[in-house]
Design a protein around this motif. Structure first.
Motif, PDB file in Angstrom:
ATOM      1  N   LYS A   1      -6.287   2.395  -0.844  1.00 43.81           N
ATOM      2  CA  LYS A   1      -5.072   2.324  -1.695  1.00 43.81           C
ATOM      3  C   LYS A   1      -4.840   0.873  -2.142  1.00 43.81           C
ATOM      4  O   LYS A   1      -4.540   0.602  -3.307  1.00 43.81           O
ATOM      5  CB  LYS A   1      -3.871   2.825  -0.884  1.00 43.81           C
ATOM      6  N   ALA A   2      -5.028  -0.051  -1.205  1.00 42.99           N
ATOM      7  CA  ALA A   2      -4.813  -1.479  -1.527  1.00 42.99           C
ATOM      8  C   ALA A   2      -5.782  -1.933  -2.615  1.00 42.99           C
ATOM      9  O   ALA A   2      -5.411  -2.594  -3.580  1.00 42.99           O
ATOM     10  CB  ALA A   2      -5.007  -2.320  -0.267  1.00 42.99           C
ATOM     11  N   LYS A   3      -7.023  -1.528  -2.452  1.00 38.97           N
ATOM     12  CA  LYS A   3      -8.056  -1.959  -3.423  1.00 38.97           C
ATOM     13  C   LYS A   3      -7.767  -1.368  -4.793  1.00 38.97           C
ATOM     14  O   LYS A   3      -7.832  -2.061  -5.806  1.00 38.97           O
ATOM     15  CB  LYS A   3      -9.435  -1.503  -2.933  1.00 38.97           C
ATOM     16  N   GLN A   4      -7.371  -0.087  -4.803  1.00 34.92           N
ATOM     17  CA  GLN A   4      -7.101   0.578  -6.088  1.00 34.92           C
ATOM     18  C   GLN A   4      -5.886  -0.037  -6.768  1.00 34.92           C
ATOM     19  O   GLN A   4      -5.883  -0.212  -7.989  1.00 34.92           O
ATOM     20  CB  GLN A   4      -6.890   2.083  -5.864  1.00 34.92           C
ATOM     21  N   SER A   5      -4.879  -0.434  -5.971  1.00 36.47           N
ATOM     22  CA  SER A   5      -3.678  -0.989  -6.629  1.00 36.47           C
ATOM     23  C   SER A   5      -3.885  -2.460  -6.965  1.00 36.47           C
ATOM     24  O   SER A   5      -3.081  -3.077  -7.654  1.00 36.47           O
ATOM     25  CB  SER A   5      -2.452  -0.847  -5.711  1.00 36.47           C
ATOM     26  N   ASN A   6      -5.008  -3.009  -6.492  1.00 42.15           N
ATOM     27  CA  ASN A   6      -5.241  -4.436  -6.739  1.00 42.15           C
ATOM     28  C   ASN A   6      -6.207  -4.661  -7.892  1.00 42.15           C
ATOM     29  O   ASN A   6      -6.557  -5.772  -8.222  1.00 42.15           O
ATOM     30  CB  ASN A   6      -5.824  -5.090  -5.464  1.00 42.15           C
TER      31      ASN A   6
ATOM     32  N   THR B   1      -1.633  -3.745   1.823  1.00 46.48           N
ATOM     33  CA  THR B   1      -1.500  -4.787   0.798  1.00 46.48           C
ATOM     34  C   THR B   1      -2.631  -5.795   0.980  1.00 46.48           C
ATOM     35  O   THR B   1      -2.875  -6.236   2.113  1.00 46.48           O
ATOM     36  CB  THR B   1      -0.151  -5.517   0.953  1.00 46.48           C
TER      37      THR B   1
ATOM     38  N   ASP C   1       6.481   4.560   2.154  1.00 45.70           N
ATOM     39  CA  ASP C   1       6.899   4.513   0.738  1.00 45.70           C
ATOM     40  C   ASP C   1       8.400   4.820   0.646  1.00 45.70           C
ATOM     41  O   ASP C   1       9.201   4.096   1.188  1.00 45.70           O
ATOM     42  CB  ASP C   1       6.043   5.461  -0.117  1.00 45.70           C
TER      43      ASP C   1
ATOM     44  N   CYS D   1      -6.878  -6.132   4.074  1.00 52.50           N
ATOM     45  CA  CYS D   1      -5.524  -5.652   3.762  1.00 52.50           C
ATOM     46  C   CYS D   1      -4.669  -5.498   5.016  1.00 52.50           C
ATOM     47  O   CYS D   1      -5.206  -5.284   6.105  1.00 52.50           O
ATOM     48  CB  CYS D   1      -5.619  -4.268   3.113  1.00 52.50           C
TER      49      CYS D   1
END
Ligand SMILES: Nc1ncnc2c1ncn2[C@@H]1O[C@H](COP(=O)(O)OP(=O)(O)O)[C@@H](O)[C@H]1O
Ligand SMILES: O=C(CO)[C@H](O)[C@H](O)COP(=O)(O)O
Length: 383
Positions: free
Chosen positions: A377-382, A158, A232, A180
């Motif tokens: 993953k954090a960057k893509q979901s942000n 995150t 998850d 993150c």
């Protein structure tokens, strides 16, 4: 050993090792660290108030206090849990300290990069008592006087904030470089292996032997050192033995390991029966802080000795997987290997024979690759 200085020095030397031409592309950073490695800091200055408690350090003095407040066989009911380390510090030092905060190794290193003190992830926070299913600390913990030291908790991967400007400009990283939340080393190794189906498992053969089995059911039993990390909507069931590479490194250099292994016939069972440990104390699949190492009798031949040690470690691994099944976890179907031991093909074949399962080297055997996937993953979901 000045662990605090060495970890911080290593972080910034790694950042400095990023090739200049790649730095403008560093869009997100995360870190994995050894689980339950615990640092108590002054919450005003960020300075450590005590030496760090290492991942495999046991604080048996605190265990009765922890067992008195936690549910039976809860993950924290182990001398090596983060909560036992916190309670031990609190009972001996902390009551006089008002402004303190607890961080784990990965959290503390990430703090240097984002500057927000007191942020952790639900993998690192598991062993201090955080409940990743409730996504909160349980009431029996929040009612304790030392609960004010507990960090806030986010999901692994995150975005906490942007890389501190001074570090960013010095290194030449991009303006939107995010920092993150991280995870623990054996979970990062699991992520690196990209095993996504229940029944797939990763054994990390690093300094220790850490097992992660992807399961649909959550299993927790401190009597055997078994706990479940959340991934998850599934659970990574397992634990970490104190056997592993650190024992090998006490006896053989990496080059000796490689040369001696060439002469091992992995299809032949070794008659030697060891319990390889660096020192007294085992966490999993037997939770016994007094368990003694067993590495004798030592045969004349170093090939036979190494064969006996590798086979004995494989027997511990097999015992661990059968314990997880007995406790109700999804049946293991395939084991991927991460860590330095993954390169030893003879050990892989010994393990396949002893486990009675397909064992493969993960495509990516470095835990840091898993941390990088979290950052991605954090960057893509942000976005
Ligand atoms: N050929 C080999 N066979 C078995 N173990 C090995 C071999 N080469 C290195 N190792 C072990 O790998 C370990 C280092 O692995 P690594 O994943 O870097 O550990 P960690 O990250 O826990 O420090 C060492 O303890 C070493 O003994
Ligand atoms: O042995 C270890 C260090 O190598 C750690 O204990 C390992 O990270 C296992 O802990 P977790 O299951 O919480 O990741």
């Amino acid at each position: 050993m000045d662990w605090i200085r060495s970890w911080k020095t290593t972080l910034f030397s790694l950042l400095g090792d990023v090739p200049i031409d790649l730095r403008p592309f560093i869009s997100s950073i995360s870190i994995d660290g050894t689980s339950a490695t615990t640092i108590i800091l002054d919450s005003n200055t960020g300075e450590p108030l005590w030496r760090p408690f290492l991942y495999n350090e046991s604080c048996p003095d605190a265990l009765p206090f922890v067992k008195a407040i936690a549910p039976a066989n809860h993950t924290v009911c182990s001398g090596t849990s983060t909560l036992c380390k916190l309670v031990s510090w609190w009972n001996n030092e902390g009551a006089s300290k008002k402004s303190a905060v607890l961080l784990h190794q990965a959290d503390w290193l990430l703090w240097f990069l984002h500057g927000k003190l007191g942020v952790s992830d639900y993998n690192n926070a598991l062993k201090v008592g955080y409940d990743p299913e409730l996504e909160s600390y349980p009431s029996w913990l929040l009612s304790q006087p030392y609960s004010e030291l507990l960090p806030s908790v986010k999901a692994p991967g995150t975005v906490i904030g942007l890389l501190k400007e001074a570090i960013r400009t010095e290194l030449g990283f991009p303006k939107d470089c995010a920092v993150c939340t991280g995870t623990t080393d054996s979970i990062a190794a699991f992520l690196a292996a990209r095993a996504t189906e229940p029944g797939k498992a990763v054994t990390s053969l690093g300094s220790t032997l850490a097992i992660k089995l992807l399961s649909t059911s959550r299993i927790e039993d401190a009597r055997f050192g078994v706990y479940s990390h959340r991934l998850d909507d599934k659970w990574l069931v397992g634990g970490a033995s104190n056997t592993g590479g650190a024992v090998l490194r006490q006896i053989f250099t990496d080059e000796q390991l490689q040369k001696l292994s060439e002469h091992i016939n992995p299809m032949e069972a070794s008659p030697l029966d060891y319990y390889p440990l660096k020192a007294a104390g085992e966490r999993f699949p037997v939770a016994d802080p007094k368990m003694l190492p067993r590495l004798n009798p030592r045969p004349q031949s170093d090939v036979e000795y190494l064969h006996g040690i590798l086979e004995s470690m494989a027997r511990i691994e097999a015992k661990a997987y059968s314990l997880l099944k007995e406790l109700g976890a999804t049946q293991v179907e395939e084991v991927f290997t991460a860590g330095g031991g993954a390169k030893n093909e003879k050990w892989t074949k010994i393990r396949e024979r002893v486990l009675g399962l397909p064992v493969r080297r993960a495509t990516q055997t470095e835990a840091a690759y898993g941390a990088a996937l979290l950052a991605l993953k954090a960057k893509q979901s942000n976005i």
